[in-house]
Every structure is written in C-alpha cells, then in structure tokens.
Design an enzyme around this catalytic site. Sequence first.
Site, PDB file in Angstrom:
ATOM      1  N   ARG A  15     -14.716 -22.122  43.957  1.00 58.91           N
ATOM      2  CA  ARG A  15     -15.266 -22.340  42.609  1.00 58.91           C
ATOM      3  C   ARG A  15     -14.251 -23.062  41.711  1.00 58.91           C
ATOM      4  O   ARG A  15     -14.389 -24.247  41.436  1.00 58.91           O
ATOM      5  CB  ARG A  15     -15.693 -20.996  42.011  1.00 58.91           C
ATOM      6  CG  ARG A  15     -16.592 -21.083  40.796  1.00 58.91           C
ATOM      7  CD  ARG A  15     -15.924 -21.469  39.498  1.00 58.91           C
ATOM      8  NE  ARG A  15     -14.843 -20.563  39.113  1.00 58.91           N
ATOM      9  CZ  ARG A  15     -14.028 -20.803  38.089  1.00 58.91           C
ATOM     10  NH1 ARG A  15     -14.149 -21.902  37.362  1.00 58.91           N
ATOM     11  NH2 ARG A  15     -13.044 -19.975  37.801  1.00 58.91           N
ATOM     12  N   ASP A  16     -13.219 -22.362  41.303  1.00 60.16           N
ATOM     13  CA  ASP A  16     -12.255 -22.968  40.371  1.00 60.16           C
ATOM     14  C   ASP A  16     -11.599 -24.187  41.019  1.00 60.16           C
ATOM     15  O   ASP A  16     -11.342 -25.205  40.366  1.00 60.16           O
ATOM     16  CB  ASP A  16     -11.186 -21.915  40.013  1.00 60.16           C
ATOM     17  CG  ASP A  16     -10.477 -22.201  38.703  1.00 60.16           C
ATOM     18  OD1 ASP A  16     -10.787 -23.229  38.073  1.00 60.16           O
ATOM     19  OD2 ASP A  16      -9.604 -21.403  38.309  1.00 60.16           O
ATOM     20  N   HIS A 207      -4.187 -14.680  36.731  1.00 57.35           N
ATOM     21  CA  HIS A 207      -4.842 -15.936  37.166  1.00 57.35           C
ATOM     22  C   HIS A 207      -3.983 -17.074  36.610  1.00 57.35           C
ATOM     23  O   HIS A 207      -4.126 -17.444  35.447  1.00 57.35           O
ATOM     24  CB  HIS A 207      -6.269 -15.948  36.605  1.00 57.35           C
ATOM     25  CG  HIS A 207      -7.050 -17.195  36.867  1.00 57.35           C
ATOM     26  ND1 HIS A 207      -8.244 -17.194  37.562  1.00 57.35           N
ATOM     27  CD2 HIS A 207      -6.839 -18.487  36.518  1.00 57.35           C
ATOM     28  CE1 HIS A 207      -8.725 -18.430  37.616  1.00 57.35           C
ATOM     29  NE2 HIS A 207      -7.895 -19.240  36.977  1.00 57.35           N
ATOM     30  N   HIS A 209      -2.393 -20.858  36.648  1.00 57.93           N
ATOM     31  CA  HIS A 209      -2.370 -22.253  37.110  1.00 57.93           C
ATOM     32  C   HIS A 209      -0.909 -22.693  37.181  1.00 57.93           C
ATOM     33  O   HIS A 209      -0.041 -22.138  36.498  1.00 57.93           O
ATOM     34  CB  HIS A 209      -3.206 -23.129  36.169  1.00 57.93           C
ATOM     35  CG  HIS A 209      -4.684 -22.905  36.367  1.00 57.93           C
ATOM     36  ND1 HIS A 209      -5.485 -23.794  37.039  1.00 57.93           N
ATOM     37  CD2 HIS A 209      -5.482 -21.868  36.009  1.00 57.93           C
ATOM     38  CE1 HIS A 209      -6.733 -23.307  37.084  1.00 57.93           C
ATOM     39  NE2 HIS A 209      -6.747 -22.151  36.458  1.00 57.93           N
ATOM     40  N   CYS A 240      -9.259 -27.429  35.514  1.00 58.25           N
ATOM     41  CA  CYS A 240     -10.464 -27.146  34.721  1.00 58.25           C
ATOM     42  C   CYS A 240     -10.986 -28.444  34.108  1.00 58.25           C
ATOM     43  O   CYS A 240     -10.214 -29.214  33.538  1.00 58.25           O
ATOM     44  CB  CYS A 240     -10.136 -26.141  33.613  1.00 58.25           C
ATOM     45  SG  CYS A 240     -11.565 -25.799  32.570  1.00 58.25           S
ATOM     46  N   ASN A 249      -4.815 -23.783  40.551  1.00 57.53           N
ATOM     47  CA  ASN A 249      -4.225 -22.447  40.559  1.00 57.53           C
ATOM     48  C   ASN A 249      -3.010 -22.460  41.471  1.00 57.53           C
ATOM     49  O   ASN A 249      -2.880 -23.314  42.340  1.00 57.53           O
ATOM     50  CB  ASN A 249      -5.221 -21.445  41.164  1.00 57.53           C
ATOM     51  CG  ASN A 249      -6.341 -21.143  40.220  1.00 57.53           C
ATOM     52  OD1 ASN A 249      -7.356 -21.801  40.269  1.00 57.53           O
ATOM     53  ND2 ASN A 249      -6.147 -20.169  39.374  1.00 57.53           N
TER      54      ASN A 249
HETATM   55  C1  LIG Z   1     -22.751 -22.609  28.814  1.00 53.03           C
HETATM   56  C2  LIG Z   1     -23.466 -23.926  28.771  1.00 53.03           C
HETATM   57  C3  LIG Z   1     -24.683 -23.892  29.680  1.00 53.03           C
HETATM   58  C4  LIG Z   1     -23.910 -24.158  27.345  1.00 53.03           C
HETATM   59  O1  LIG Z   1     -24.357 -25.495  27.210  1.00 53.03           O
HETATM   60  P1  LIG Z   1     -25.365 -25.906  26.064  1.00 53.03           P
HETATM   61  O2  LIG Z   1     -25.627 -27.382  26.200  1.00 53.03           O
HETATM   62  O3  LIG Z   1     -24.855 -25.400  24.761  1.00 53.03           O
HETATM   63  O4  LIG Z   1     -26.634 -25.037  26.529  1.00 53.03           O
HETATM   64  P2  LIG Z   1     -28.108 -24.957  26.070  1.00 53.03           P
HETATM   65  O5  LIG Z   1     -28.495 -23.520  26.109  1.00 53.03           O
HETATM   66  O6  LIG Z   1     -28.323 -25.710  24.768  1.00 53.03           O
HETATM   67  O7  LIG Z   1     -28.898 -25.723  27.229  1.00 53.03           O
HETATM   68  C5  LIG Z   1     -28.733 -27.120  27.456  1.00 53.03           C
HETATM   69  C6  LIG Z   1     -29.284 -27.466  28.820  1.00 53.03           C
HETATM   70  O8  LIG Z   1     -28.555 -26.784  29.852  1.00 53.03           O
HETATM   71  C7  LIG Z   1     -29.446 -25.929  30.578  1.00 53.03           C
HETATM   72  N1  LIG Z   1     -28.710 -24.705  30.913  1.00 53.03           N
HETATM   73  C8  LIG Z   1     -28.220 -23.790  30.055  1.00 53.03           C
HETATM   74  N2  LIG Z   1     -27.591 -22.835  30.736  1.00 53.03           N
HETATM   75  C9  LIG Z   1     -27.706 -23.134  32.050  1.00 53.03           C
HETATM   76  C10 LIG Z   1     -27.236 -22.503  33.231  1.00 53.03           C
HETATM   77  N3  LIG Z   1     -26.545 -21.368  33.209  1.00 53.03           N
HETATM   78  N4  LIG Z   1     -27.492 -23.083  34.404  1.00 53.03           N
HETATM   79  C11 LIG Z   1     -28.187 -24.244  34.448  1.00 53.03           C
HETATM   80  N5  LIG Z   1     -28.648 -24.906  33.359  1.00 53.03           N
HETATM   81  C12 LIG Z   1     -28.400 -24.328  32.176  1.00 53.03           C
HETATM   82  C13 LIG Z   1     -30.627 -25.690  29.658  1.00 53.03           C
HETATM   83  O9  LIG Z   1     -31.749 -25.337  30.375  1.00 53.03           O
HETATM   84  C14 LIG Z   1     -30.740 -27.043  28.991  1.00 53.03           C
HETATM   85  O10 LIG Z   1     -31.320 -27.935  29.919  1.00 53.03           O
HETATM   86  P3  LIG Z   1     -32.183 -29.197  29.409  1.00 53.03           P
HETATM   87  O11 LIG Z   1     -33.292 -28.603  28.597  1.00 53.03           O
HETATM   88  O12 LIG Z   1     -31.249 -30.063  28.585  1.00 53.03           O
HETATM   89  O13 LIG Z   1     -32.613 -29.865  30.689  1.00 53.03           O
HETATM   90  C15 LIG Z   1     -22.544 -25.095  29.199  1.00 53.03           C
HETATM   91  O14 LIG Z   1     -21.545 -25.238  28.239  1.00 53.03           O
HETATM   92  C16 LIG Z   1     -21.905 -24.878  30.533  1.00 53.03           C
HETATM   93  O15 LIG Z   1     -22.584 -24.851  31.558  1.00 53.03           O
HETATM   94  N6  LIG Z   1     -20.575 -24.735  30.571  1.00 53.03           N
HETATM   95  C17 LIG Z   1     -19.868 -24.424  31.790  1.00 53.03           C
HETATM   96  C18 LIG Z   1     -18.493 -24.983  31.763  1.00 53.03           C
HETATM   97  C19 LIG Z   1     -17.737 -24.555  32.981  1.00 53.03           C
HETATM   98  O16 LIG Z   1     -18.291 -24.172  34.005  1.00 53.03           O
HETATM   99  N7  LIG Z   1     -16.421 -24.625  32.878  1.00 53.03           N
HETATM  100  C20 LIG Z   1     -15.531 -24.263  33.913  1.00 53.03           C
HETATM  101  C21 LIG Z   1     -15.496 -22.780  34.188  1.00 53.03           C
HETATM  102  S1  LIG Z   1     -14.417 -21.800  33.152  1.00 53.03           S
HETATM  103  C22 LIG Z   1     -12.933 -21.995  33.812  1.00 53.03           C
HETATM  104  O17 LIG Z   1     -12.768 -22.815  34.659  1.00 53.03           O
HETATM  105  C23 LIG Z   1     -11.857 -21.066  33.373  1.00 53.03           C
HETATM  106  C24 LIG Z   1     -11.548 -19.986  34.420  1.00 53.03           C
HETATM  107  C25 LIG Z   1     -12.669 -18.978  34.536  1.00 53.03           C
HETATM  108  O18 LIG Z   1     -11.392 -20.578  35.705  1.00 53.03           O
HETATM  109  C26 LIG Z   1     -10.269 -19.231  34.068  1.00 53.03           C
HETATM  110  C27 LIG Z   1      -9.142 -20.127  33.600  1.00 53.03           C
HETATM  111  O19 LIG Z   1      -8.398 -20.680  34.404  1.00 53.03           O
HETATM  112  O20 LIG Z   1      -9.033 -20.245  32.395  1.00 53.03           O
END
Ligand SMILES: CC(C)(COP(=O)([O-])OP(=O)([O-])OC[C@H]1O[C@@H](n2cnc3c(N)ncnc32)[C@H](O)[C@@H]1OP(=O)([O-])[O-])[C@@H](O)C(=O)NCCC(=O)NCCSC(=O)C[C@@](C)(O)CC(=O)[O-]
Length: 313
Positions: A15-16, A207, A209, A240, A249
């Site tokens: 995933r990450d 966790h 990096h 990220c 990581n």
């Molecule tokens: C949270 C949202 C969805 C908000 O995104 P948004 O644009 O504010 O969401 P929305 O509710 O307005 O929806 C917009 C569109 O997205 C769809 N949608 C809405 N939710 C979903 C969903 N769950 N799955 C699939 N589709 C989804 C929804 O249906 C809609 O589709 P449209 O009508 O435009 O066709 C967006 O910002 C997002 O997906 N962000 C994810 C970012 C991400 O994955 N980042 C990396 C992970 S975190 C990380 O790496 C840190 C970590 C954990 O590893 C630890 C560290 O090291 O720090």
Amino acid sequence: MALPAKVNIIDVGPRDGLQNEKQLVPAQVKTELVHLLQTAGLREIEVTSFVSPKWVPQMADNAQVMGQIQRRDGVRYSVLVPNMKGMEAALLTQPDEIVVFASASESFSQKNINCSIAESIERFAPVVQAAHAQGIVVRGAMSCTVGCPYEGDIAPAQVEYLARLLHDVGVDRVDVADTIGVGTPLKIQRALEATFKHFGVDNVSGHFHDTYGQAIGNTLAALELGVWNFQSSVAGLGGCPYAKGATGNVATEDVVFMLHGMGIETGIDLDRLVDAGLYISAQLGRPSHSRAGTAIAKKRPVQEGAATGQICA
Ligand SMILES: CC(C)(COP(=O)([O-])OP(=O)([O-])OC[C@H]1O[C@@H](n2cnc3c(N)ncnc32)[C@H](O)[C@@H]1OP(=O)([O-])[O-])[C@@H](O)C(=O)NCCC(=O)NCCSC(=O)C[C@@](C)(O)CC(=O)[O-]
C-alpha cells in the site's frame, strides 16, 4: 527500560510502498508481493487503500488485489479507508483491520484528504462504528507527527491533540508516522510520549520514512520506550503522493537485520524477505533501497537463469 524481546512488523509495502508509483503495477504483481511477504513470515500486511481512484490511481485495483490473495491463518490483512464510501467497498473484501488516516498538521490534512482534522474525525466516526460492529480492529495512522511538508516542525501538543481525538472516536491502536522522514531520535520520542497520554505502548506503532537516513535510529529510539510494533516497507518502497520529495519507509529488511542482530525476535525469515524485496525491485525495474537486502543478495551465489532484482552498486 528493557528493550522488547519480540517485535511485530507490519509491512506496508503493497500500500504505502506502491501507492505513489508512476508506472501502473499490475494487481497480479501486488498479489504476488503479498504472498512473498507472508511466506517470509510477516503476520501483518497493509494490502491496499479504498480511496478515490482520482486521487490515488495506483490503488484503483483494491478489490481485485484483496480478492486474489490466498489468505493464511494468523495473518492480518489491513486496508486504508478515508470515509464511509471507502468503508462500504472495503467491507465487501473482508479485511481484518481498517486503517483510518489523519494528520497532526492541518495543512497536510487538507492536501491529503481534503478536509480539516476535525472533519476527518467526523468522517471516521461511522467507519469505526461499522468496523467494530463486525468485530474488525481499527488502526489510526497519524501523519506528520514531527514535521509537515507545508508547516515545518510539528509540536508534540499537536500529536497529543490528534491522539486524543482518535482515542475518543474509538480507534483501537495508532501509528506515529514521520511522513517526510525529518524526525530525529529525540523528536520521535517526544511524539511517542505525547501519544502515550491516550494509548498504551502496546497499541502504538512506529512508522518512519527514511528520507534523511534517520529511520533506523528512530526505530531504536522507539524501542527504548518499549514500542514493539513497527511499520516498514520491503525494499524501502514508497513515498506519499501529497508529501513532495518524501522517500519510502524504512526498509523491512534493514529493520529485521538490526532486530535480529540485537537478539530481538520477529518471526521473519530474513532470506525469504530479501527474496520479496528482489522480486518487487525487479518488477519495478530499479534497485532495492534496502542496504541489508542489497548486501545479503550480493553474497548469494549466482545461479544461472535465477530471477534477481537489481541491487544498488
Ligand atoms: C478522502 C477523499 C476521497 C476526499 O476527496 P473529495 O474530493 O473531497 O471527496 P468527495 O466526497 O467530494 O468525492 C469526490 C469524488 O470521489 C469519490 N469518492 C469519495 N470517497 C471515495 C472513496 N473512498 N473511494 C472511491 N471514491 C471515492 C466520490 O464518489 C466522488 O466521485 P465523483 O462523483 O467525482 O465521480 C480523497 O481526498 C482521497 O481519496 N484521498 C486519499 C489520499 C491518499 O490515499 N493519500 C495517501 C494515503 S495517507 C498516507 O500515505 C500517510 C500514511 C498513512 O502512510 C502514514 C504516513 O506516512 O504519514
């Protein structure tokens, strides 16, 4: 404090590690990586995320990958979920653990999940309830616990605030993440201590990096506080999408090499883990970022026709 005798490693490579890959990694390759990790003895694997495919296209095959895995008893397969839409899709794939992800930095929260910290907690509340209703554990990833790409240093008080919110919304365990790898050992200890105000040490993981080469030192600093759960990525995969310049990581091979050298048990077969690192590096067509994995691979006898990944010179 005595160092833990045993450490549990959660490999977050599938995933990450892969979420930020520019080239599309086929679901079959991700599945094979999960299989190789479980063969190496990993008991917790973060498989994928149920996020918007517009935001993170690489994870769009989430359900396919979850469906293809040949699950082993005793292995916990976790997935990231940002909201109820993701939760509904995730539940169909029967994960063992849900990971909600929040940030100790307001700016990173906006960039990563398009909402404030407080709004993110509101979105998590029904996710946590739905998970617990089905007996599924919820982990809370806390990003940017020492530094943020947009705000700079993050104070321990911000970490404590986020840990309290996650505790109050019902999250079972938390990760203290150094998303951009700027943490140094004492800063990491301060972030962990802030977290311990709301979660016991058994429910806190590190966790780290490795952007600035501090992650192994930070792991040791966390061990000194009794932390015995760590996330890492095989071959040091990752970065990220919303933290420019942040590298992967700490490599799982490097952490396991250190732990075994200190007489700490992990249940992981380092040689098999190196195989997993070589496999994914070969698939991505670039060297492994694991120093230990590279050193071990270089000492292996060359076998004609054997598949090897590239290793750092
Ligand atoms: C949270 C949202 C969805 C908000 O995104 P948004 O644009 O504010 O969401 P929305 O509710 O307005 O929806 C917009 C569109 O997205 C769809 N949608 C809405 N939710 C979903 C969903 N769950 N799955 C699939 N589709 C989804 C929804 O249906 C809609 O589709 P449209 O009508 O435009 O066709 C967006 O910002 C997002 O997906 N962000 C994810 C970012 C991400 O994955 N980042 C990396 C992970 S975190 C990380 O790496 C840190 C970590 C954990 O590893 C630890 C560290 O090291 O720090």
